[in-house]
Design an enzyme around this catalytic site. Structure first.
Site, PDB file in Angstrom:
ATOM      1  N   ASP A  31     -10.018  19.347  10.883  1.00  0.00           N
ATOM      2  CA  ASP A  31     -11.347  19.826  11.283  1.00  0.00           C
ATOM      3  C   ASP A  31     -11.751  21.039  10.444  1.00  0.00           C
ATOM      4  O   ASP A  31     -11.248  22.144  10.656  1.00  0.00           O
ATOM      5  CB  ASP A  31     -11.291  20.179  12.783  1.00  0.00           C
ATOM      6  N   GLU A  45     -10.827  19.630  21.419  1.00  0.00           N
ATOM      7  CA  GLU A  45     -11.697  19.012  20.408  1.00  0.00           C
ATOM      8  C   GLU A  45     -11.007  17.871  19.642  1.00  0.00           C
ATOM      9  O   GLU A  45     -11.606  16.799  19.482  1.00  0.00           O
ATOM     10  CB  GLU A  45     -12.211  20.091  19.445  1.00  0.00           C
ATOM     11  N   ASP A 100     -20.155  19.589  22.995  1.00  0.00           N
ATOM     12  CA  ASP A 100     -19.349  20.279  21.989  1.00  0.00           C
ATOM     13  C   ASP A 100     -19.977  21.654  21.808  1.00  0.00           C
ATOM     14  O   ASP A 100     -21.048  21.782  21.221  1.00  0.00           O
ATOM     15  CB  ASP A 100     -19.374  19.466  20.685  1.00  0.00           C
ATOM     16  N   LYS A 110     -18.596  31.985  20.090  1.00  0.00           N
ATOM     17  CA  LYS A 110     -17.347  31.317  20.458  1.00  0.00           C
ATOM     18  C   LYS A 110     -16.117  32.130  20.028  1.00  0.00           C
ATOM     19  O   LYS A 110     -15.082  32.087  20.681  1.00  0.00           O
ATOM     20  CB  LYS A 110     -17.326  29.939  19.810  1.00  0.00           C
TER      21      LYS A 110
END
Ligand code: AMP
Length: 623
Positions: free
Chosen positions: A211, A187, A24, A87
């Site tokens: 999330d 994800e 991850d 990211k």
């Protein structure tokens, strides 16, 4: 083929090539997991407690790098040399994030607006791919140390909304870190897998994955059917997360203590300390009803109830996103069968309660919300290694993919919301006699004219044997693999000449852009249709004019003077309409010309056939 190596010390066999780890690669934290006795486990660090590796890189004056907790420690003292949130920069151009770069403590370089961003540290330029590779290398080393073996294969997760460029960038980062990235997995899909959802082949489920991390919020609606995962819709906010909760708490304390925030902003270190205290309070409140400490002469106290009220507007925003995502998926709350919680911030009891109330059901929250994505990635890795029944992971294309055709029109080959993996082919031909090259320009977007869409790349199919216009059969194939990576192939079927490219877009599309492009296509649909039919009429008219010209040349001896004159006059009338903006006039002139020439063309054809049967060609003198 799997290789087995033997440990010479203890004689045990190690199936190195069958081990695939799950990673991850997060905005705030990253982690790596693998399967141990049929169960996914996240790998801990040296301290043997923490599985999270902060996604932070610090550059030391000697050029060496620190990654993870050591780098995080430098965030306050040396922000210019400490890189976080990489990211957010993956696969993006400076233009994509210009409004956000001011929030980053380090220097983002804009050398020309269309190219991918770079980050400058001590006069050396780094790409987000290189920086992510540093994080991946740290994770690789961590798991290699734990297992005492080389690890070279991985599954890496990305947000469901990541576009092609962002997925490519993630894959490249893996390559750079010495990892063969076997699959890029969404994800929310990984999180669902971690809870065992969709692992029964006959099951059919609708899942909402909520999330809420440190800096981002994502809601995804997934459908699993016969072991196939499909992302129906996604929504969220790329700048909403636990950090905002910390900020709300800081502001609250400053206010109740009558302190001015501006004074604090000058004292950066103090502000950071207060931020850390706010985060601590937030975490304490996840299991206690009251937090009480003092800091810099301030009473930093807060009760759970007050905290809940404080964050209530923020939670409402996430639920608004859930409504939109459900709507986009064409579903209602009642359709959702499972709700999976992901991200450290979902530990907040008020958030759990609100989400559970919204979806009107209990939540999947028993696994560590920080680890759940990596655990699912390890399960996916295990499936790929052939240790579990194969399951296909399906995504959808967020925007249509197509090519430029004559007149600057977009011809969508794979429409928006198509399932991935996906393959579609369409045949084209040349528009000019003897054309030996054909440019294939690939675009992404919903508008009719390519100028309004985004160019992903182009290539030239070379070496088409010279033929009259319209004769070559050129097949263009669009293939998107399971990772969402697009490959375009062009092939001239008569000669077999072939060319292909893997689309590596110059830069990705930001979520805002994506939303804008979709909105544009809706608001401009009517205008687009008008422009499209005009351009199509023009293209057709130009073709008709070209073939009329040929017809007159080839049949000079067959046509009477009157026929030639009238045909030419009608062709000129058509030519006069082509540059105008009235498609009806073009179509009318075209119909007039066609109507007049059709019977003559038939007669000419008969003469040609008769001549051919006599073994002579038109234009050759008969003896
Ligand atoms: P992630 O990006 O998923 O690693 O999430 C990190 C976020 O979760 C940060 O904002 C943390 O402050 C927050 N977080 C971690 N533990 C807790 C907790 N016990 N209660 C509330 N928030 C937490």
């Amino acid at each position: 083929m799997a290789k087995i190596s033997i440990n010479l010390k203890d004689g045990t066999a190690k199936k190195e090539d069958t081990l695939i780890v799950g990673i991850d690669l997060g905005t705030t934290n990253s982690l790596v997991a693998y399967m141990l006795d049929n169960k996914p486990v996240a790998v801990k660090g040296q301290d043997n407690t923490n599985t999270l590796v902060p996604s932070i890189i610090h550059f030391l004056p000697n050029g060496k790098k620190l990654v993870g907790d050591d780098a995080k420690a430098k965030l306050i003292d040396d922000p210019a040399n400490t890189i976080y949130s990489v990211k957010r920069l993956m696969g993006k151009s400076y233009k994509d994030l210009s409004s956000h770069s001011e929030y980053l403590g380090y220097e983002v370089i804009d050398d020309d607006t269309e190219s991918l961003v770079k980050i400058r540290v001590n006069d050396i330029f780094y790409t987000p791919v290189e920086l992510s590779a540093n994080i991946l290398t740290a994770l690789k080393l961590r798991v290699e140390k734990e297992l005492n073996q080389i690890v070279s294969k991985a599954v890496i997760t990305v947000p469901a909304y990541f576009n092609d460029a962002q997925r490519q960038a993630t894959r490249d980062a893996g390559k750079l870190a010495g990892l063969d990235v076997l699959r890029i997995v969404n994800e929310p899909t990984a999180a669902s897998l971690a809870y065992g959802l969709g692992q029964k082949a006959d099951s059919s489920n609708l899942i909402a994955v909520y999330d809420l991390g440190g800096g981002t919020f994502d809601i995804s609606i997934l459908q699993i059917q016969d072991g196939i995962f499909e992302v129906l819709s996604t929504n969220g906010d790329t700048f909403l997360g636990g950090d905002d909760i910390d900020r709300l708490l800081m502001d609250y304390w400053l206010k109740i203590n009558g302190r001015d925030k501006q004074d604090f902003i000058k004292e950066k270190k103090k502000l950071q300390e207060l931020r850390l205290l706010a985060e601590k309070a937030k975490k304490v409140l996840s299991s206690n009803l009251l937090f009480k400490e003092s800091f810099d002469g301030m009473n930093c106290q807060i009760a759970r109830e007050v905290f809940d009220n404080l964050i209530s507007p923020l939670v409402s925003r996430t639920l608004d996103s859930c409504k939109i995502a459900l709507n986009d998926a064409g579903k209602t709350v009642k359709d959702i069968q499972h709700v999976v919680m992901v991200g450290g911030s979902t530990r907040v009891p008020y958030i759990k309660k609100s989400v559970s109330q919204f979806f009107d059901q209990p939540l999947y929250d028993s696994l560590d919300p920080d680890e759940v994505v990596a655990l699912g990635a390890a399960i996916q890795a295990d499936i790929l290694a052939g240790n579990q029944k194969e399951m296909l992971l399906l995504d959808i294309t967020p925007l249509s993919l197509g090519i430029e055709t004559v007149g600057g029109l977009m011809d969508a080959i794979i429409p928006r919301n198509s399932k991935v993996p996906s393959r579609a082919a369409r045949q084209y031909t040349t528009s000019v006699d003897g054309q030996v090259n054909l440019k294939v320009a690939v675009y992404q977007g919903e508008r009719d004219q390519i100028a309004d869409n985004r160019r992903l790349g182009e290539f030239v199919l070379k070496g088409i044997p010279p033929m009259p216009a319209g004769l070559p059969k050129i097949e263009i194939i669009f293939a998107i693999d399971a990772d969402g990576i697009l490959k375009v192939t062009a092939k001239e079927l008569r000669s077999g000449v072939e060319q292909e490219i893997e689309i590596k877009s110059q830069y990705g599309i930001s979520e805002e852009d994506m939303a804008r492009m979709l909105m544009d296509s809706i608001t401009n649909a009517e205008a687009d249709l008008k422009v499209r039919s005009l351009l199509e009429a023009r293209n057709e008219a130009n073709n008709v004019l070209l073939s009329t010209q040929k017809f007159l040349q080839q049949n000079d001896q067959i046509l009477s003077g009157e026929e030639k004159k009238t045909t030419l006059a009608l062709a000129n009338a058509l030519k006069a309409t082509v540059d105008g903006a009235n498609k009806d006039l073009i179509n009318k002139a075209m119909a007039d010309l066609n109507e007049y020439t059709a019977p003559i063309a038939h007669r000419a054809m008969d003469v040609h056939v008769a001549n051919a049967m006599r073994g002579t060609k038109l234009g050759e003198k008969e003896e």
